[in-house]
Design an enzyme around this catalytic site. Structure first.
Site, PDB file in Angstrom:
ATOM      1  N   HIS A 190       0.869  -1.172   0.000  1.00 61.48           N
ATOM      2  CA  HIS A 190       0.000   0.000   0.000  1.00 61.48           C
ATOM      3  C   HIS A 190       0.911   1.230   0.000  1.00 61.48           C
ATOM      4  CE1 HIS A 190      -3.814  -2.144   1.669  1.00 61.48           C
ATOM      5  NE2 HIS A 190      -3.810  -2.093   0.349  1.00 61.48           N
ATOM      6  N   ASP A 213       1.097   3.991   1.464  1.00 56.48           N
ATOM      7  CA  ASP A 213       1.619   4.603   2.704  1.00 56.48           C
ATOM      8  C   ASP A 213       2.811   3.834   3.280  1.00 56.48           C
ATOM      9  OD1 ASP A 213      -0.335   2.613   3.296  1.00 56.48           O
ATOM     10  OD2 ASP A 213      -0.729   3.434   5.284  1.00 56.48           O
TER      11      ASP A 213
HETATM   12 ZN   LIG Z   1      -0.959   1.441   6.215  1.00 55.55          ZN
HETATM   13 ZN   LIG Z   2      -2.333  -1.274   4.274  1.00 54.84          ZN
END
Ligand SMILES: [Zn+2]
Ligand SMILES: [Zn+2]
Length: 307
Positions: free
Chosen positions: A63, A65
């Site tokens: 992901h 982030d």
């Molecule tokens: Zn995360």
């Molecule tokens: Zn995640």
């Protein structure tokens, strides 16, 4: 001595005073970075640590982030004159994901080696320990990591002298080498005392509370765990998005019994994690709300003053 620093404690998106979740461990000239969201290089700079010693980068999952800061970090490492190879560890798709991001960071003067995780639990050997990757439960394939350092027994000089081992071999034996001289073999066991307690740091983020986390964080010196939501009422969101509430993280710590737990990966709606900590501390007293830049030196038991 093992230095641990939380570079960022934000989940999903950064806040003005909160970078995205990432941690770095420093031991014996090797830095191990876990996760590298956007801004991780800024957080590292703020801490005042160089990017040069980063020899291993672990990704929990892909992901944004947790990985979108990689191109900038690689350029930063190049700028810090990193020349030695870098090992990257992550779930299936590692090389494809990293190479797509590297399109904008091509001029890298060091080699990148890849270790793609396939099993539920995998060990990656280090010079004096290992990184253990373990599957957790998120909405994409996701792993937690433990950094485990062994502590060999104390060198017994008297035993080495008694056995008539030449001084030039002492250091090698101390570092685990087997020596054969004039047909006689000397093993490290002959000159090392009993193995001493090592160190373990376990990091688990972006996951529901699952047994693998308890098993791996069990007895850890430090357990770093996600806490996306402070309020108990957000349990349905936690279940749906495959994250955890503070209470769930605290329950994990109670079961795993690490020496200390730090919370991280706060949802952007949580301005301050502290108001939720009394509840957490009732379940697991030695828990702290992680903050950006928070660091700690973990000492081997026999290194501690007074021992
Ligand atoms: Zn995360
Ligand atoms: Zn995640």
């Amino acid at each position: 001595m093992l230095d641990i620093c939380l570079l960022g404690t934000g989940g999903m998106m950064p806040l003005p005073k909160r970078y995205l979740t990432s941690m770095i461990a420093r031991y014996n000239g090797l830095d191990i970075l876990i996760d590298c969201g956007e801004g991780t290089q800024m957080a590292l700079r703020k801490k005042g640590w160089s990017a040069n010693p980063i020899g291993i980068i672990c990704f929990t999952h892909y992901h944004a982030d947790h990985i979108s800061g990689l191109p900038g970090m690689l350029l930063n490492m190049a700028n810090a004159e990193r020349k030695d190879p870098v090992l990257m560890i992550g779930p299936k798709g590692l090389e494809r994901v990293v190479n797509s991001l590297r399109v904008i960071a091509q001029d890298i003067p060091f080699k990148i080696n890849f270790h793609e995780l396939k099993e539920d639990t995998e060990d990656i050997e280090l010079e004096e320990g290992r990184i253990r990757a373990f599957r957790v439960n998120h909405n994409v394939t996701c792993y937690g990591y433990s950094i485990i350092l062994d502590r060999k027994g104390r060198f017994d000089a008297e035993a080495a002298k008694r056995l008539g081992i030449d001084l030039k071999y002492w250091n090698k034996l101390q570092h685990g080498e087997v020596i054969t001289e004039n047909g006689v073999t000397y093993t490290p066991e002959m000159v090392l005392g009993p193995e001493r307690k090592g160190l373990k740091v376990t990091y688990a983020t972006d996951t529901r509370p699952v047994q693998s986390i308890i098993d791996n964080a069990s007895g850890a010196d430090l357990f770093i765990c996600e806490g996306m939501y402070g309020e108990d009422e957000k349990i349905e969101s936690a279940k749906e998005k495959k994250h955890m509430t503070f209470r769930e993280a605290a329950e994990l710590a109670r079961k795993a019994a690490p020496k200390e737990m730090w919370l991280t990966h706060y949802g952007p709606a949580m301005i301050r994690p502290e108001p939720f900590m009394p509840m957490v501390n009732r379940i697991f007293p030695n828990a702290v709300a992680g903050r950006d830049g928070m660091s700690k030196e973990l000492m081997f038991e026999d290194e501690k003053v007074g021992d």
